[in-house]
Motif scaffolding. Sequence first.
Motif, short mmCIF file in Angstrom:
data_model
loop_
_atom_site.label_atom_id
_atom_site.label_comp_id
_atom_site.label_asym_id
_atom_site.label_seq_id
_atom_site.Cartn_x
_atom_site.Cartn_y
_atom_site.Cartn_z
N VAL A 229 40.90 41.92 38.75
CA VAL A 229 40.39 40.55 38.76
C VAL A 229 39.87 40.16 40.14
O VAL A 229 38.92 39.39 40.25
N ASP A 230 40.49 40.68 41.20
CA ASP A 230 40.15 40.22 42.54
C ASP A 230 39.99 41.40 43.49
O ASP A 230 39.98 42.56 43.08
N ARG A 231 39.86 41.07 44.79
CA ARG A 231 39.62 42.09 45.82
C ARG A 231 40.75 43.12 45.88
O ARG A 231 40.53 44.29 46.19
N ARG A 232 41.97 42.71 45.57
CA ARG A 232 43.10 43.63 45.61
C ARG A 232 42.98 44.69 44.52
O ARG A 232 43.22 45.88 44.75
N GLY A 233 42.60 44.26 43.32
CA GLY A 233 42.41 45.21 42.24
C GLY A 233 41.27 46.16 42.50
O GLY A 233 41.36 47.37 42.21
N TYR A 234 40.18 45.63 43.07
CA TYR A 234 39.04 46.47 43.42
C TYR A 234 39.45 47.52 44.44
O TYR A 234 39.18 48.72 44.28
N SER A 235 40.13 47.10 45.50
CA SER A 235 40.55 48.03 46.55
C SER A 235 41.51 49.08 46.00
O SER A 235 41.41 50.27 46.33
N ALA A 236 42.45 48.64 45.17
CA ALA A 236 43.42 49.59 44.60
C ALA A 236 42.73 50.62 43.72
O ALA A 236 43.05 51.82 43.80
N ALA A 237 41.80 50.18 42.90
CA ALA A 237 41.09 51.10 42.01
C ALA A 237 40.32 52.14 42.80
O ALA A 237 40.34 53.34 42.49
N ARG A 238 39.66 51.70 43.87
CA ARG A 238 38.91 52.63 44.71
C ARG A 238 39.85 53.61 45.39
O ARG A 238 39.56 54.80 45.50
#
Length: 359
Positions: A229-238
């Motif tokens: 949903v947010d920047r944390r999820g994006y960073s974790a996925a990457r």
Amino acid sequence: MTPEHRTPTHRNRLTELFGIEVPVVLGPFGGVSSVELTAAVSDGGGLGSYGLYGFTADAIRPTAARLRETTAKPFALNIWIPTGDEAASLPPQDFSNYVEALRPYFEEVGLPLPDMPDRYMPDYDEQVAATLEAAPAVVSFVFGVPAPDLVEEAHRRGILLVGTATTVAEAVALEAGGVDAVVASGMESGGHRVSFLKPAEESLIGTFALVPQVADAIKIPVIAAGGIVDRRGYSAARALGAEGVQVGSAFLATRESAAVPAYREILHSPAAGETVLTRVLSGRLARGIPNRIIRELSEATETAPFPVQNWLTGRFRPQAAAQGNTELMSLWAGQGAPLIRHDSAADVLAELLAGSPVL
């Protein structure tokens, strides 16, 4: 240049493959996709997607034309692959019994009971032909591996293909089948669980566990989905090995989506913190926010199989939505919905991309 002096970038194999600027894909919504939202994500540098569930060939062509008129950027069209377990027909008495069980909901929204249709879903081959004719940049699939002749024809036309996996085995099968990228869909995802090698109930792997395993198992780009949903999820996925993210609920809650205001309000409310997996609205397992119809149908002795149940409830759910009656709607949402903070597609994109890409 040493790693500490490299400039962080969101560009990678996935952006190169799709011809986009940032590795963010809009989750395709069945029934609530909108040209405006799809175009907004594509114009923002990501890959907008439009779900074609239930669309006839005659509906696909003008939809693709409107998308092309609205955005000059790449976009994806999404199709459901038949799994072979669909109920193609029912004895008239069985249909009548299933309709009768839903009578209170038709009456509540002021609709007559429907007659039995000739078919419950459009012809898949006709959908595929119209979609390839529309020539989007990408065609994405759920519930299976596209047939070899379809893969060959799509690639001949310069169309990229994306498959969706809920297990490592499904991701491996998709890569072997010739798709160009795989969405690794964790059980946190909203909407239907799109498993195809084993029953959905036996394929409930979380995003955090699924993505790195899929990234290790296949060579083509992986797109993470579920709870992002947010920047944390994006960073974790990457960090887990995904080269992109697919985001549904956060975009569904924006004003550009086709979700009615009452639906979007619920996505922004504390009610979004509780989701359940249920088959009662469509006949297939899906994650959504519980409401009265889910509770009542869950107590029923029997509901119709897919796609009959989806067709039947699909006769009154749009009317309920038009009336703002969220108790009779399908409120599909992922487990990350409580993190939703934004009401525009541009703001959602900005929030995601504030996360750290992998150097």
